[in-house]
Design a protein around this motif. Structure first.
Motif, PDB file in Angstrom:
ATOM      1  N   LEU A  57      -1.098  -1.225  -4.367  1.00 40.76           N
ATOM      2  CA  LEU A  57      -2.457  -1.771  -4.318  1.00 40.76           C
ATOM      3  C   LEU A  57      -3.458  -0.839  -4.983  1.00 40.76           C
ATOM      4  O   LEU A  57      -4.403  -1.283  -5.628  1.00 40.76           O
ATOM      5  N   THR A  58      -3.256   0.449  -4.813  1.00 45.96           N
ATOM      6  CA  THR A  58      -4.216   1.402  -5.377  1.00 45.96           C
ATOM      7  C   THR A  58      -3.955   1.660  -6.856  1.00 45.96           C
ATOM      8  O   THR A  58      -4.891   1.762  -7.650  1.00 45.96           O
ATOM      9  N   GLY A  90      -4.274  -2.114  -8.640  1.00 43.59           N
ATOM     10  CA  GLY A  90      -5.329  -3.017  -8.205  1.00 43.59           C
ATOM     11  C   GLY A  90      -6.364  -3.306  -9.262  1.00 43.59           C
ATOM     12  O   GLY A  90      -7.100  -4.284  -9.163  1.00 43.59           O
ATOM     13  N   SER A 110     -13.745   0.718   4.826  1.00 39.31           N
ATOM     14  CA  SER A 110     -12.534   0.695   5.636  1.00 39.31           C
ATOM     15  C   SER A 110     -12.794   1.266   7.016  1.00 39.31           C
ATOM     16  O   SER A 110     -12.224   0.823   8.004  1.00 39.31           O
ATOM     17  N   LYS A 153       0.818  -1.218   0.000  1.00 39.47           N
ATOM     18  CA  LYS A 153       0.000   0.000   0.000  1.00 39.47           C
ATOM     19  C   LYS A 153       0.848   1.261   0.000  1.00 39.47           C
ATOM     20  O   LYS A 153       0.459   2.279  -0.560  1.00 39.47           O
ATOM     21  N   GLU A 169     -10.641  -4.770  -2.024  1.00 35.93           N
ATOM     22  CA  GLU A 169      -9.332  -4.323  -2.491  1.00 35.93           C
ATOM     23  C   GLU A 169      -8.389  -5.514  -2.648  1.00 35.93           C
ATOM     24  O   GLU A 169      -7.634  -5.609  -3.614  1.00 35.93           O
ATOM     25  N   GLN A 170      -8.445  -6.429  -1.697  1.00 35.85           N
ATOM     26  CA  GLN A 170      -7.624  -7.640  -1.775  1.00 35.85           C
ATOM     27  C   GLN A 170      -8.019  -8.480  -2.985  1.00 35.85           C
ATOM     28  O   GLN A 170      -7.166  -8.975  -3.725  1.00 35.85           O
ATOM     29  N   SER A 195      -5.220  -5.084   3.287  1.00 36.96           N
ATOM     30  CA  SER A 195      -6.168  -4.084   2.802  1.00 36.96           C
ATOM     31  C   SER A 195      -7.180  -3.780   3.897  1.00 36.96           C
ATOM     32  O   SER A 195      -7.353  -4.547   4.850  1.00 36.96           O
TER      33      SER A 195
END
Length: 702
Positions: free
Chosen positions: A601-602, A605, A683, A550, A627-628, A622
């Protein structure tokens, strides 16, 4: 070697013929000439592997003698030229011989280290030449070795176990090793040909012993086995006791090992593992063999359970514990990532082999398992230490079981059929190699596997202190609210717990305080190098790996680790231009040398096709399962022809473990949403539930 000049060149002679005869017949030269002709003849007959030691001994003596002849002022110039010419002739034969057996070139390298056998041959050849040989030097005291011995420890709980069972009689109930009917191969050097047998194997040649049909897929209290796992367990149940378990990562080697030990009743069991998976081994033992106690050695082992059935130790602290580990009476030993011992001169390798030898002194047939997805890192010689750990060979020759199998073939290394037969003889001792694609019907097409790691050093202490302070703040607010009411509730007030968690989540902490979000970032930083190290292992074992993180500093740390490991990598980050981003993707997809791609990740992704890999590492958790899942879907997509495994790196004994449980629970909610649920998972919810879990656990522990 000393005084090689005596009796070699002598003084200047008046007759040239007499001088030549003296050069031809005296000193080391005729011994070297005879030796090199024997070596040349052996290679011509196809016995190149059998003369490696003699070849190197001759090469080293030629090198020493050439240096002496060039620098000895007592040798007349005429004699010097003749001697150097003869030495050049021997060297030329050595070089031509190596062109027929290229593996001999390695022995000519300046940094090639002679074995004890080579040094012995050099002494014998010098003595045969009438050269005065220096006496064996007095052993040099290795102060570092002495210091290592002084570092050794004996945990008090181990002393208690030894006192409770002071005799621990050896177990030699197993049948004696086979005695070969013939001794045809007793004079052959066989280790080289055995290694060569694997080098010569044709592409696609299987490397898996014949495994029995499993009688059951059930386990002693754990989840059911997959068929390929049950085959190894069944082999152990039927009496097989040595395994080089070289399945690809993701096929459950840890579970197979633990259940093989259960089937063989090989307790107590010692597991020597990398530090990065030490906590995972304890967790897997609890899952697969819940009726057996496991203990993990940290540091000096002050807190271990000396009476445990399974003792888990990492390579890095083995030097402190090698003494008592060799005496405890283990009936089984597992070596995880066994290629760690490929360098036999390293301390870790010597300690592992020492413990294994001491086990075999007490138990005739202990259960020995070497686990590695990559048994060969550099070349075929990497097999040596692993085979020696398993007891298949010693430093000079095959063990009795392997020798009996080789004698049964009726072949020698002169026969072309020897090599495939010898290879099969080794495989039958216990090599098990299955690929994901071979057992695709056993495993899911996509799965998430957790790798717990232990944080160490100042970062670990700081994170744990911050977590304790966060829990203290939660408890303080909860207690203050209870006191303000003036009435203490029975049990835990769940509604108040959630209210306190919301307040702590939404408040702005003091400069030196932490919230869940900042703590998770610090945990990600602390485990970055461990996650990268695991990804590097995967890359060497399975091919291309996608590394997700991340935060930029975690990606920076990972890239430093990959560079140190000599792995080429590409990157996909949010601050890249579109052209740079595509360049990195193309390099990863098309260049076989680029083993890892480090992705944000962002930024990565969504929208990427990385199905050239089937393994990915999630270095940071995440805040949502979505997101994962998006990250995994970069690899698990149309065009992927192998099962996909996502390896989540979890920091043990931190809030990482709580958060991963919450993520998985929310994943179930997200799945049910397809059936009509309108619950959203954000989140913010996950941060809140993490605080609720921390406060609830603290209240329950009071």
């Amino acid at each position: 070697m000393a005084n090689r000049g005596q009796g070699r060149s002598g003084g200047q002679r008046s007759a040239g013929g007499q001088r030549r005869r003296e050069i031809d017949n005296q000193g080391i030269l005729p011994v070297l000439a005879r030796g090199v002709r024997e070596v040349e003849s052996a290679v011509q007959r196809g016995r190149g592997q059998s003369i490696r030691s003699r070849y190197q001994a001759i090469a080293l003596l030629v090198r020493e003698e050439r240096q002496r002849v060039k620098n000895d002022p007592a040798i007349p110039e005429g004699n010097r030229a003749e001697l150097l010419k003869r030495l050049d002739g021997v060297a030329t034969i050595l070089a031509k011989t190596a062109t027929r057996e290229p593996h001999l070139f390695d022995l000519l390298a300046e940094d090639a280290v002679p074995s004890d056998e080579v040094r012995m041959l050099m002494r014998e050849m010098s003595q045969a030449a009438g050269v005065e040989v220096a006496p064996e030097p007095e052993p040099v005291v290795d102060e570092q070795a002495v210091a290592r011995v002084e570092r050794r420890v004996l945990p008090r709980s181990v002393v208690a176990r030894q006192l409770a069972n002071p005799f621990m009689p050896p177990d030699f109930s197993a049948p004696p090793p086979p005695t070969p009917a013939t001794q045809r191969l007793s004079t052959w050097e066989l280790i080289g040909p055995l290694l060569s047998a694997f080098e010569r194997a044709s592409a696609g040649s299987p490397a898996c012993m014949e495994l029995p049909e499993p009688t059951s897929l059930t386990t002693p209290g754990g989840p059911p086995l997959m068929r390929h796992q049950a085959e190894v367990v069944e082999a152990a149940r039927e009496g097989h006791r040595t395994f080089l378990l070289a399945d690809e990562p993701g096929l459950g080697k840890t579970a197979q090992s633990l259940l093989a030990a259960h089937a063989a009743d090989a307790y107590p069991l010692l597991a020597v593992v990398p530090n990065v998976v030490k906590a995972n081994w304890a967790r897997e033992a609890e899952i697969w063999t819940p009726r057996r106690t496991a203990t993990v050695i940290h540091g000096d082992g002050d807190d271990i359970d000396g009476f445990a059935d399974i003792v888990i130790v990492n390579y890095e602290v083995l030097d402190r514990h090698v003494g008592w580990l060799g005496d405890l009476g283990f009936r089984g030993m597992v070596l995880d990532e066994a290629h760690f011992i490929k360098n036999k001169s390293s301390q870790r390798s010597q300690h592992v082999l020492q413990i294994a030898d001491r086990m075999r002194e007490r138990v005739a047939r202990p259960l020995m398992l070497a686990l590695t997805g990559t048994p060969l890192i550099n070349d075929i010689e990497d097999f040596r230490a692993i085979w020696e750990f398993l007891g298949w060979i010693d430093e000079k020759q095959p063990g009795p079981h392997l020798m009996a199998a080789l004698e049964e073939t009726g072949l020698t290394p002169l026969d072309p059929g020897f090599y495939p037969s010898a290879r099969q003889s080794v495989i039958d001792l216990g090599i098990v190699r299955r690929r994901k694609i071979d057992v695709a019907s056993d495993i899911p097409d996509r799965r998430v596997a957790d790798i717990p790691v232990e944080l160490e050093g100042e970062a670990a202490r700081s994170i744990k202190a911050a977590e304790r302070e966060l829990v203290r703040r939660l408890l303080s607010r909860y207690d203050h609210s209870i006191a303000a009411r003036g009435e203490k509730p029975e049990g835990i007030d769940r509604q108040l717990v959630e209210h306190v968690a919301i307040m702590v989540r939404d408040e702005t902490p003091a400069d030196d305080a932490e919230n869940v979000f900042t703590m998770m970032r610090r945990i990600g930083q602390a485990k970055a190098s461990l996650a990268a190290d695991y990804a590097a292992q995967l890359a060497r074992q399975t091919g291309k790996v996608v590394f997700f993180a991340k935060h930029i500093d975690v990606m920076d740390t990972a890239q430093e680790v990959f560079a140190q490991r000599g792995l080429k990598y590409a990157t996909v980050r949010g601050n890249q231009t579109a052209a740079s981003r595509q360049e990195g993707i193309d390099a990863f997809v098309n260049d076989p040398e680029v083993k890892v791609i480090v992705c944000s990740l962002t930024a990565a992704g969504v929208g990427l096709n990385l199905q050239v890999a089937s393994n990915l590492v999630l270095a940071e958790l995440s805040w949502t399962d979505a997101e994962q899942t998006q990250a995994i879907d970069r690899v698990h997509r149309i065009g992927q022809d192998e099962p996909v495994t996502a390896w989540r790196i979890i920091a043990a004994q931190t809030i990482d473990t709580s958060i991963v449980e919450l993520i998985d629970r929310k994943a179930g909610l997200a799945a049910r949403a397809l059936d009509g649920s309108d619950e959203e998972v954000s989140s913010a919810d996950l941060q809140l539930e993490t605080l609720v879990a921390l406060l609830t656990q603290a209240l329950e522990a009071r």
